[in-house]
Design an enzyme around this catalytic site. Structure first.
Site, PDB file in Angstrom:
ATOM      1  N   LYS A  81     -25.621  85.550  24.244  1.00 33.97           N
ATOM      2  CA  LYS A  81     -24.753  85.257  23.163  1.00 33.97           C
ATOM      3  C   LYS A  81     -25.419  85.427  21.570  1.00 33.97           C
ATOM      4  O   LYS A  81     -24.489  85.671  20.856  1.00 33.97           O
ATOM      5  CB  LYS A  81     -24.173  83.851  23.502  1.00 33.97           C
ATOM      6  CG  LYS A  81     -23.293  83.827  24.483  1.00 33.97           C
ATOM      7  CD  LYS A  81     -22.604  82.340  24.434  1.00 33.97           C
ATOM      8  CE  LYS A  81     -21.499  82.494  25.898  1.00 33.97           C
ATOM      9  NZ  LYS A  81     -20.830  80.994  25.984  1.00 33.97           N
ATOM     10  N   ASN A 116     -19.245  85.656  22.013  1.00 36.28           N
ATOM     11  CA  ASN A 116     -18.933  85.662  23.213  1.00 36.28           C
ATOM     12  C   ASN A 116     -17.916  86.633  23.779  1.00 36.28           C
ATOM     13  O   ASN A 116     -17.545  87.128  24.897  1.00 36.28           O
ATOM     14  CB  ASN A 116     -18.604  84.320  23.958  1.00 36.28           C
ATOM     15  CG  ASN A 116     -16.944  83.951  23.542  1.00 36.28           C
ATOM     16  OD1 ASN A 116     -16.589  84.284  22.375  1.00 36.28           O
ATOM     17  ND2 ASN A 116     -16.324  83.264  24.176  1.00 36.28           N
TER      18      ASN A 116
HETATM   19  N1  NAP Z   1     -16.234  75.752  29.854  1.00 34.50           N
HETATM   20  C1  NAP Z   1     -16.601  76.811  29.111  1.00 34.50           C
HETATM   21  O1  NAP Z   1     -16.045  77.552  28.802  1.00 34.50           O
HETATM   22  C2  NAP Z   1     -18.120  77.054  29.127  1.00 34.50           C
HETATM   23  C3  NAP Z   1     -18.643  78.151  27.984  1.00 34.50           C
HETATM   24  C4  NAP Z   1     -19.855  78.213  28.056  1.00 34.50           C
HETATM   25  C5  NAP Z   1     -20.906  77.509  29.038  1.00 34.50           C
HETATM   26  N2  NAP Z   1     -20.482  76.590  29.626  1.00 34.50           N
HETATM   27  C6  NAP Z   1     -21.279  75.838  30.575  1.00 34.50           C
HETATM   28  O2  NAP Z   1     -22.199  75.229  29.639  1.00 34.50           O
HETATM   29  C7  NAP Z   1     -23.438  75.184  30.340  1.00 34.50           C
HETATM   30  C8  NAP Z   1     -24.566  75.572  29.281  1.00 34.50           C
HETATM   31  O3  NAP Z   1     -24.596  76.822  29.129  1.00 34.50           O
HETATM   32  P1  NAP Z   1     -25.362  77.351  27.819  1.00 34.50           P
HETATM   33  O4  NAP Z   1     -24.910  78.988  27.529  1.00 34.50           O
HETATM   34  O5  NAP Z   1     -25.733  76.503  26.724  1.00 34.50           O
HETATM   35  O6  NAP Z   1     -26.755  77.753  28.887  1.00 34.50           O
HETATM   36  P2  NAP Z   1     -28.455  77.550  28.399  1.00 34.50           P
HETATM   37  O7  NAP Z   1     -28.613  78.246  26.996  1.00 34.50           O
HETATM   38  O8  NAP Z   1     -29.187  78.137  29.543  1.00 34.50           O
HETATM   39  O9  NAP Z   1     -28.828  76.357  28.152  1.00 34.50           O
HETATM   40  C9  NAP Z   1     -28.952  75.332  29.045  1.00 34.50           C
HETATM   41  C10 NAP Z   1     -29.016  73.815  28.485  1.00 34.50           C
HETATM   42  O10 NAP Z   1     -29.283  73.050  29.748  1.00 34.50           O
HETATM   43  C11 NAP Z   1     -30.552  72.130  29.768  1.00 34.50           C
HETATM   44  N3  NAP Z   1     -31.109  71.831  30.860  1.00 34.50           N
HETATM   45  C12 NAP Z   1     -31.206  72.947  31.878  1.00 34.50           C
HETATM   46  N4  NAP Z   1     -31.856  72.324  32.983  1.00 34.50           N
HETATM   47  C13 NAP Z   1     -31.982  71.130  32.736  1.00 34.50           C
HETATM   48  C14 NAP Z   1     -32.846  70.240  33.474  1.00 34.50           C
HETATM   49  N5  NAP Z   1     -33.166  70.053  34.494  1.00 34.50           N
HETATM   50  N6  NAP Z   1     -32.887  68.881  32.721  1.00 34.50           N
HETATM   51  C15 NAP Z   1     -32.420  68.745  31.360  1.00 34.50           C
HETATM   52  N7  NAP Z   1     -31.790  69.794  30.645  1.00 34.50           N
HETATM   53  C16 NAP Z   1     -31.774  71.031  31.107  1.00 34.50           C
HETATM   54  C17 NAP Z   1     -31.432  73.091  28.763  1.00 34.50           C
HETATM   55  O11 NAP Z   1     -32.547  72.458  28.258  1.00 34.50           O
HETATM   56  P3  NAP Z   1     -33.756  73.069  27.517  1.00 34.50           P
HETATM   57  O12 NAP Z   1     -33.400  73.719  26.338  1.00 34.50           O
HETATM   58  O13 NAP Z   1     -34.643  72.112  27.738  1.00 34.50           O
HETATM   59  O14 NAP Z   1     -34.034  74.283  28.532  1.00 34.50           O
HETATM   60  C18 NAP Z   1     -30.518  73.626  27.768  1.00 34.50           C
HETATM   61  O15 NAP Z   1     -29.944  72.567  26.809  1.00 34.50           O
HETATM   62  C19 NAP Z   1     -23.601  75.730  31.501  1.00 34.50           C
HETATM   63  O16 NAP Z   1     -23.142  74.826  32.540  1.00 34.50           O
HETATM   64  C20 NAP Z   1     -22.154  76.771  31.364  1.00 34.50           C
HETATM   65  O17 NAP Z   1     -21.644  76.938  32.673  1.00 34.50           O
HETATM   66  C21 NAP Z   1     -19.053  76.286  29.693  1.00 34.50           C
END
Ligand code: NAP
Length: 277
Positions: free
Chosen positions: A66, A87
């Site tokens: 993104k 997005n």
């Molecule tokens: N509803 C919707 O329309 C929508 C839209 C977009 C995304 N989402 C959801 O939002 C979530 C995040 O998306 P994103 O794009 O931001 O993903 P991303 O960029 O991969 O970020 C992942 C986040 O989760 C944290 N994380 C991952 N594993 C962890 C663990 N074991 N313990 C603690 N923190 C952890 C990461 O922390 P670190 O920085 O420390 O790695 C980071 O803050 C996903 O589940 C996605 O499906 C939903």
């Protein structure tokens, strides 16, 4: 054939094709098809060129591109500019535009699908990944105080830095505080999980929210929509808090993207909601 894509890596989990193909059928766009494509960072420039050359009509961008897609674009909409997150891609006149429909999608889910008034509230945001800036954005001009925590603290600090610029431009004081991972602020009105913890069944955040026991005003919002009820939401429900998952945010962001591409405002009805169950 008008071709639409969602690109990301991994991409297998994406439910965007089900939603958009459903609407394409419903609105009789019989010459249109929406597919998913797993891409690498090196492919982003050629995808944008395919839009420029009208081989592809529209694209959704998901994890982890993104932000990485931005240098290849000609213009950004306001939300994409503020959040550094894109997005949705579309050619407008001779330019390839990047939009952020996650921000209005999240805002609409709160205003239309929850009974929460977000003004003057204290907000606790868990996570600082790609989507978090889109969530944070909607609280900047209305919240009383925003707390952010992330396993990698530097990413939360970077988000604060970016948001502080917007707050200064709005003439607001700096209302964001970064909290150490594993710690909690005072009891807040809205607690949002933007981490991916909970995507895998049974995964839990290691945080104790006992101080929210019987607090039926607090909203726990998990932007994950599959599984429908993460442990974050299950526990909140047991404590008596309000809960909401990411399903409606996902549908609203898809609806706005569909409108950008086709000029049709698709309906979010039971049929399309069921596609995510
Ligand atoms: N509803 C919707 O329309 C929508 C839209 C977009 C995304 N989402 C959801 O939002 C979530 C995040 O998306 P994103 O794009 O931001 O993903 P991303 O960029 O991969 O970020 C992942 C986040 O989760 C944290 N994380 C991952 N594993 C962890 C663990 N074991 N313990 C603690 N923190 C952890 C990461 O922390 P670190 O920085 O420390 O790695 C980071 O803050 C996903 O589940 C996605 O499906 C939903």
């Amino acid at each position: 054939m008008k071709k639409y894509l969602v690109i990301g890596n991994p991409i297998g989990h994406s439910l965007s094709p089900s939603i958009h193909n459903h609407w394409m059928k419903k609105y009789r766009l019989i010459d249109s098809i929406y597919e998913k494509r797993k891409v690498e960072k090196e492919d982003l420039g050629s995808i944008v060129n395919e839009i420029r050359n009208e081989k592809i009509k529209g694209v959704n961008v998901t994890v982890p591109f993104k932000k990485e897609i931005i240098p290849f674009l000609d213009c950004l909409d306001g939300a994409a500019e503020c959040t550094h997150s894109v997005n949705t891609l579309c050619k407008v006149n001779n330019e390839v535009w990047g939009y952020n429909t996650d921000t209005p999608g999240f805002r609409t889910s709160l205003t239309k699908d929850s009974s929460i008034d977000v003004r003057n509230k204290n907000i606790f945001i868990l996570g600082a990944g790609g989507v978090t800036s889109s969530i944070l954005e909607i609280f900047l001009d209305v919240a009383n105080k925003i707390y952010i925590t992330n396993r990698t603290k530097e990413k939360a600090q970077e988000l604060k830095k970016l948001a502080d610029i917007s707050l200064t431009l709005m003439g607001r004081k700096k209302i964001i505080e970064v909290i150490n991972w594993g710690e909690k602020p005072q009891v807040c009105d809205i607690v949002i999980n933007t981490t991916s913890v909970g995507l895998a069944k049974g995964e839990s955040l290691d945080l104790d929210f006992k101080d929210y026991e019987n607090n039926n005003n607090a909203l726990f919002y998990d932007i994950i929509y599959n599984p429908k009820e993460t442990n974050f939401l299950k526990d909140a429900k047991l404590r008596g808090n309000k809960t909401m998952n990411g399903k409606m945010m996902f549908l609203w962001q898809a609806k706005i993207a569909f409108h950008i591409w086709t000029n049709i405002c698709p309906e979010i009805d039971d049929e399309v909601i069921k596609l995510l169950d």
